[in-house]
Design a protein around this motif. Sequence first.
Motif, PDB file in Angstrom:
ATOM      1  N   GLY A   1     -17.258 -52.890  83.709  1.00 19.66           N
ATOM      2  CA  GLY A   1     -17.979 -51.788  83.084  1.00 19.66           C
ATOM      3  C   GLY A   1     -18.188 -51.883  81.585  1.00 19.66           C
ATOM      4  O   GLY A   1     -17.405 -52.486  80.856  1.00 19.66           O
ATOM      5  N   GLU A   2     -19.275 -51.234  81.142  1.00 15.01           N
ATOM      6  CA  GLU A   2     -19.541 -51.107  79.713  1.00 15.01           C
ATOM      7  C   GLU A   2     -18.457 -50.252  79.064  1.00 15.01           C
ATOM      8  O   GLU A   2     -18.005 -49.263  79.628  1.00 15.01           O
ATOM      9  CB  GLU A   2     -20.901 -50.446  79.475  1.00 15.01           C
TER      10      GLU A   2
ATOM     11  N   PHE B   1     -19.182 -60.018  79.287  1.00 20.04           N
ATOM     12  CA  PHE B   1     -20.366 -59.175  79.411  1.00 20.04           C
ATOM     13  C   PHE B   1     -20.220 -58.220  80.581  1.00 20.04           C
ATOM     14  O   PHE B   1     -19.954 -58.641  81.715  1.00 20.04           O
ATOM     15  CB  PHE B   1     -21.623 -60.026  79.597  1.00 20.04           C
ATOM     16  N   PRO B   2     -20.393 -56.929  80.334  1.00 14.04           N
ATOM     17  CA  PRO B   2     -20.259 -55.948  81.421  1.00 14.04           C
ATOM     18  C   PRO B   2     -21.456 -55.994  82.355  1.00 14.04           C
ATOM     19  O   PRO B   2     -22.591 -55.788  81.949  1.00 14.04           O
ATOM     20  CB  PRO B   2     -20.195 -54.609  80.662  1.00 14.04           C
ATOM     21  N   ASP B   3     -21.190 -56.263  83.615  1.00 15.18           N
ATOM     22  CA  ASP B   3     -22.266 -56.399  84.593  1.00 15.18           C
ATOM     23  C   ASP B   3     -21.634 -56.401  85.979  1.00 15.18           C
ATOM     24  O   ASP B   3     -20.406 -56.384  86.120  1.00 15.18           O
ATOM     25  CB  ASP B   3     -23.030 -57.709  84.347  1.00 15.18           C
ATOM     26  N   THR B   4     -22.475 -56.442  87.009  1.00 12.01           N
ATOM     27  CA  THR B   4     -21.994 -56.590  88.384  1.00 12.01           C
ATOM     28  C   THR B   4     -22.121 -58.052  88.775  1.00 12.01           C
ATOM     29  O   THR B   4     -23.208 -58.629  88.673  1.00 12.01           O
ATOM     30  CB  THR B   4     -22.804 -55.706  89.343  1.00 12.01           C
ATOM     31  N   TYR B   5     -21.012 -58.630  89.206  1.00  9.59           N
ATOM     32  CA  TYR B   5     -20.977 -60.056  89.528  1.00  9.59           C
ATOM     33  C   TYR B   5     -20.761 -60.258  91.021  1.00  9.59           C
ATOM     34  O   TYR B   5     -19.945 -59.572  91.641  1.00  9.59           O
ATOM     35  CB  TYR B   5     -19.882 -60.747  88.718  1.00  9.59           C
TER      36      TYR B   5
ATOM     37  N   GLU C   1     -19.913 -66.698  79.587  1.00  5.56           N
ATOM     38  CA  GLU C   1     -21.107 -67.498  79.330  1.00  5.56           C
ATOM     39  C   GLU C   1     -22.348 -66.617  79.248  1.00  5.56           C
ATOM     40  O   GLU C   1     -23.236 -66.862  78.415  1.00  5.56           O
ATOM     41  CB  GLU C   1     -21.282 -68.555  80.429  1.00  5.56           C
ATOM     42  N   LYS C   2     -22.410 -65.590  80.067  1.00  6.80           N
ATOM     43  CA  LYS C   2     -23.560 -64.679  80.007  1.00  6.80           C
ATOM     44  C   LYS C   2     -23.573 -63.938  78.677  1.00  6.80           C
ATOM     45  O   LYS C   2     -24.639 -63.751  78.074  1.00  6.80           O
ATOM     46  CB  LYS C   2     -23.508 -63.689  81.173  1.00  6.80           C
TER      47      LYS C   2
ATOM     48  N   ILE D   1     -14.033 -53.803  69.969  1.00  8.21           N
ATOM     49  CA  ILE D   1     -13.050 -52.869  70.528  1.00  8.21           C
ATOM     50  C   ILE D   1     -13.313 -52.606  72.013  1.00  8.21           C
ATOM     51  O   ILE D   1     -12.558 -51.867  72.642  1.00  8.21           O
ATOM     52  CB  ILE D   1     -13.038 -51.539  69.750  1.00  8.21           C
ATOM     53  N   ALA D   2     -14.361 -53.204  72.544  1.00 11.06           N
ATOM     54  CA  ALA D   2     -14.706 -53.010  73.961  1.00 11.06           C
ATOM     55  C   ALA D   2     -15.830 -53.963  74.334  1.00 11.06           C
ATOM     56  O   ALA D   2     -16.370 -54.679  73.494  1.00 11.06           O
ATOM     57  CB  ALA D   2     -15.155 -51.562  74.200  1.00 11.06           C
ATOM     58  N   GLN D   3     -16.164 -53.947  75.598  1.00 15.21           N
ATOM     59  CA  GLN D   3     -17.300 -54.725  76.083  1.00 15.21           C
ATOM     60  C   GLN D   3     -18.578 -53.950  75.822  1.00 15.21           C
ATOM     61  O   GLN D   3     -18.702 -52.782  76.209  1.00 15.21           O
ATOM     62  CB  GLN D   3     -17.145 -54.999  77.586  1.00 15.21           C
TER      63      GLN D   3
END
Length: 357
Positions: free
Chosen positions: A115-116, A176-180, A197-198, A298-300
């Motif tokens: 998550g972001e 990177f925050p995303d769905t993998y 890498e993303k 401090i976060a993604q």
Amino acid sequence: MEWDKKFTRAAILSILITLLVFSGYCFWALHSPLKINDSITIEVSPGQGLFQVLRRLKNDDFIENNFVPAFYARLTKKSLGLTAGEYALKPGMSALMVVNHLLSGKVITYQIRLGEGWTLVQTLQAIANEPRIKHTLAFHDLTFTPEQNSTNKLSSWKETLIDELGVDTYPEGLIFPDTYVFTRGTTDIAIIKQSYEKQKQLLEREWQLRQKNLPFDKPADALILASMIEKEAGNTAEMPEIAGVFVRRLERGMRLQSDPTVIYGLGSQFNGDLTRANLLQDNPWNTYTRLGLPATPIAQASLKALHASLHPAEGTTLYFVARGDGTHYFSNTLEEHNQAVNLYQRKVTHSEESQSK
């Protein structure tokens, strides 16, 4: 002579009958449905071949014959190599369909969302809680205090992570925050590397397209600012305006005074209630006590936050305060800001008191 002809005809007939029977059996062995009433999942380990998997299906009494399907695959010159992973077998599938399905490489896939606005520890906890991922990092201590950022104070899993990613410090904000999408048995390191890498690719692309004359000259600084924007913004529409406030404050040599940086710097000391004493507790992440950006992200940060950090909205505002509804009130002067703080903090406090009665 007549006897020889009869014998020959009988032999030929016998062979033809045998071939017909064998062909019929092969047809039946290939096209008879699996002996299952519900869908099942079969896992193919790395290095396993088709014959081994078919033999396992035969031993488990799911198919009648494992030799015929394997012979068919070899006879038709199909590759017998299999992609490792899980395959779904459904009622009504024949042995032939199973062979084609296994050779297709269409393994079952799963998804994990990173998550972001999550910290690295929150991300690793989500990965550690996914049972279908193969865990190679020793997540025996998924706690982190920012002061532990020096390498000599890192636990083994943090050192492993630094080595695997090829970075020189604790990789906060580098995921990177995303769905993998992954298959069963994918390692935690593989997913982390993919997301890292993303992040690198997106950061490089956005940096090349950045707005001119920003008050920082390193992509890493943009990522730090993006993480602050991610934590401050209640909605993505305000991200460019929040970025504009921070950029103008940096240009004027003003402290950024961002609460999320203080909270991050407190680490496990933060109990959910940010006090004035917390704001004055100095550390490399406290933007109330120090000028410039905090020591690390401090976060993604999402792509929208990263884009905002490199394309801040133009304007004159230097302050903002949360309205309590997910949006912010932006001010040009300290006097206006203090009035907004009194208005909206009093409104939030009154609302909380009403709910507690």
